[in-house]
Each structure stands twice: as structure tokens, then as C-alpha cells.
Write an enzyme that holds these catalytic residues in place. Structure first.
Site, short mmCIF file in Angstrom:
data_model
loop_
_atom_site.label_atom_id
_atom_site.label_comp_id
_atom_site.label_asym_id
_atom_site.label_seq_id
_atom_site.Cartn_x
_atom_site.Cartn_y
_atom_site.Cartn_z
N SER A 1 0.85 -1.14 0.04
CA SER A 1 0.06 0.12 -0.04
C SER A 1 0.98 1.05 -0.08
O SER A 1 1.56 1.38 -0.89
CB SER A 1 -0.89 -0.20 1.37
OG SER A 1 -1.96 1.16 0.99
N THR A 2 0.87 2.14 1.14
CA THR A 2 1.77 3.17 1.07
C THR A 2 3.16 3.06 0.97
O THR A 2 3.52 2.31 1.88
CB THR A 2 1.30 4.07 2.36
OG1 THR A 2 -0.12 4.17 2.55
CG2 THR A 2 2.09 5.43 2.27
N HIS B 1 -2.60 -1.30 -3.39
CA HIS B 1 -3.86 -0.25 -3.17
C HIS B 1 -3.48 0.90 -4.17
O HIS B 1 -2.62 1.83 -3.99
CB HIS B 1 -3.89 0.18 -1.81
CG HIS B 1 -4.36 -0.82 -0.69
ND1 HIS B 1 -3.95 -0.69 0.69
CD2 HIS B 1 -4.76 -1.91 -0.92
CE1 HIS B 1 -4.25 -1.86 1.05
NE2 HIS B 1 -4.70 -2.88 0.40
N MET C 1 -0.28 1.10 5.16
CA MET C 1 -0.95 1.66 6.43
C MET C 1 -1.91 0.65 6.66
O MET C 1 -2.57 0.25 5.66
CB MET C 1 -1.36 3.14 6.24
CG MET C 1 -2.14 3.77 7.27
SD MET C 1 -2.85 5.35 6.86
CE MET C 1 -1.24 6.31 6.47
N ASP D 1 -4.54 -4.46 6.27
CA ASP D 1 -4.88 -5.47 4.84
C ASP D 1 -3.73 -6.29 4.66
O ASP D 1 -2.55 -5.74 4.51
CB ASP D 1 -5.35 -4.51 3.70
CG ASP D 1 -5.82 -5.23 2.60
OD1 ASP D 1 -6.64 -6.25 3.02
OD2 ASP D 1 -5.84 -5.08 1.27
#
Length: 228
Positions: free
Chosen positions: A43-44, A69, A163, A166
């Protein structure tokens, strides 16, 4: 203090759904194909982390499926960029593609990416526009659960910077199904959220800095393929 006369209504927050809304957890006692697969979630900070890992991998790797993401308008161009930087063939996943060695499948921003068995061809991709899981679509938990269900000990899981949580439960499900898992370490993460949650659950066999993950994947893939 005089009242402004405004009524403040409570903000409704959508519930955070689990992977159960997309597919049940049904790990197979035996992998449903002899094919080794690598699944990666991020993600991030994940776009650069993925670039670092994929650009360091050789051509001869098992199929790699990635849930990053990212909004749907960016995933195709992201895959094209990675393709230009990698020896591997990288593209945005489509539904029903046969998983090929030396190929990377990026989840489109509008769909969950999963693995399913197909008679006579091994594993193929499956896309779902079902509900968001952990408020994400694509969700890492969905990809990892599908790997747990059908690939079991023939799967390798990697959870990179991001973050939230997930992918943490999905990585644990993979470990329980016999897969071998890596989590990125805190020092090399942009955000030590998803890997931290997975480590807390005991889902990772190894915690590695970003710069060590590609070489470890090469070694693990070689071991898996030699044992088939």
C-alpha cells in the site's frame, strides 16, 4: 455562547468487511496445482518498493500476483512502468489468464485479484468487483486467501510497506496452509502498518529489509521448483 443553529449529524463510516464477503476460507490439504506462485501485497510506499523488488528479479521466476492499493486510473500505467524496468513481463491482470512463469500480474484498481485452478492448465487469474475488503479493492487479504485456498505450500507470500492491516490475516492463512512468508522490516518501510500487523500475528517466517527481498525470493522459488 450563542448556538449556530446548525445540526451536526453523525458521520457514517462504512463497515470494514473481511475477505469472507468475496470467498470463504477453504485451504486445500494438497495444492490444486504443482505450480509455484508468489503473491505480494503493498500500500503506502508500495509503488517504489515494488519497483525495487521487481527490477532486481531475473526472468526465470514463478508467476507473481500483486495487490497494490491504487485507484483504477493508475494501475495500467503503473504496470507499464514496471514492465519497462523489469526483466519480467508485467501487465495489469485480466480475468481468466493462465499463470505463466516470468510474468507479473498487477490487480486492476477496480477489482480484487485471485487465483483459481483450471483443469489442465494449472492456475488462472480471477477478478471480482465485489465489496471492498478492509475498505480496499483490490484487497491483499483476498489475494492471499485465494493463495491459501488453492496453492498452499506451493505459495510464497510477501507483505510490503503500507498503512492499516490489509493482508495480515491473509498472510496468516497462507502460513497455516503451508506457504512461506516474508514481511518487510520497519526500517525500510515508508509506513510500517501492514507488515507490523502480520508480524504480530505470527504470519511471517522472515522479516527482511527491502533490499534483501528479491534475492530471497529467487532462493525460495528455486527451492520450491526443485521440490516439485
Amino acid at each position: 455562547m450563542p448556538s449556530s443553529g446548525k445540526t451536526h449529524l453523525p458521520i457514517e463510516v462504512a463497515p470494514s468487511l473481511s475477505a469472507d464477503v468475496i470467498l470463504p476460507l477453504r485451504p486445500s490439504r494438497q495444492p490444486l496445482s504443482r505450480q509455484t506462485v508468489i503473491v505480494i501485497g503493498s500500500s503506502t510506499g508500495g509503488t517504489e518498493a515494488l519497483r525495487h523488488v521487481l527490477s532486481a528479479l531475473p526472468l526465470h521466476m514463478p508467476p507473481i500476483l500483486i495487490a497494490q492499493h491504487m485507484p483504477e486510473m493508475f494501475t495500467r500505467s503503473f504496470a507499464t512502468r514496471l514492465d519497462s524496468l523489469s526483466k519480467l513481463a508485467v501487465h495489469e491482470a485480466e480475468n481468466g489468464e493462465k499463470l505463466q512463469d516470468g510474468t507479473v500480474y498487477i490487480a486492476p484498481g477496480h477489482s480484487h485479484l485471485m487465483i483459481r485452478p483450471a483443469q489442465g492448465v494449472g492456475f488462472v487469474t480471477e477478478l471480482s468487483r465485489g465489496d471492498a475488503v478492509n475498505r480496499h479493492r483490490p484487497s491483499v487479504d483476498v489475494l492471499f486467501r485465494s493463495a491459501a485456498n488453492v496453492a498452499g505450500r506451493n505459495a510464497i507470500g510477501v507483505l510490503l510497506t503500507g498503512m492499516g492491516r490489509d493482508g495480515a490475516n491473509g498472510l496468516l492463512e497462507m502460513r497455516q496452509a503451508g506457504a512461506y512468508n516474508i514481511a518487510q522490516d520497519e526500517a525500510s518501510c515508508v509506513v510500517f502498518g501492514m507488515p507490523k500487523e502480520a508480524i504480530a500475528l505470527g504470519a511471517a517466517h522472515e522479516i527482511l529489509p527491502l533490499q534483501s527481498i528479491a534475492n530471497r525470493l529467487v532462493a525460495l522459488a528455486s527451492q520450491r521448483q526443485a521440490s516439485v
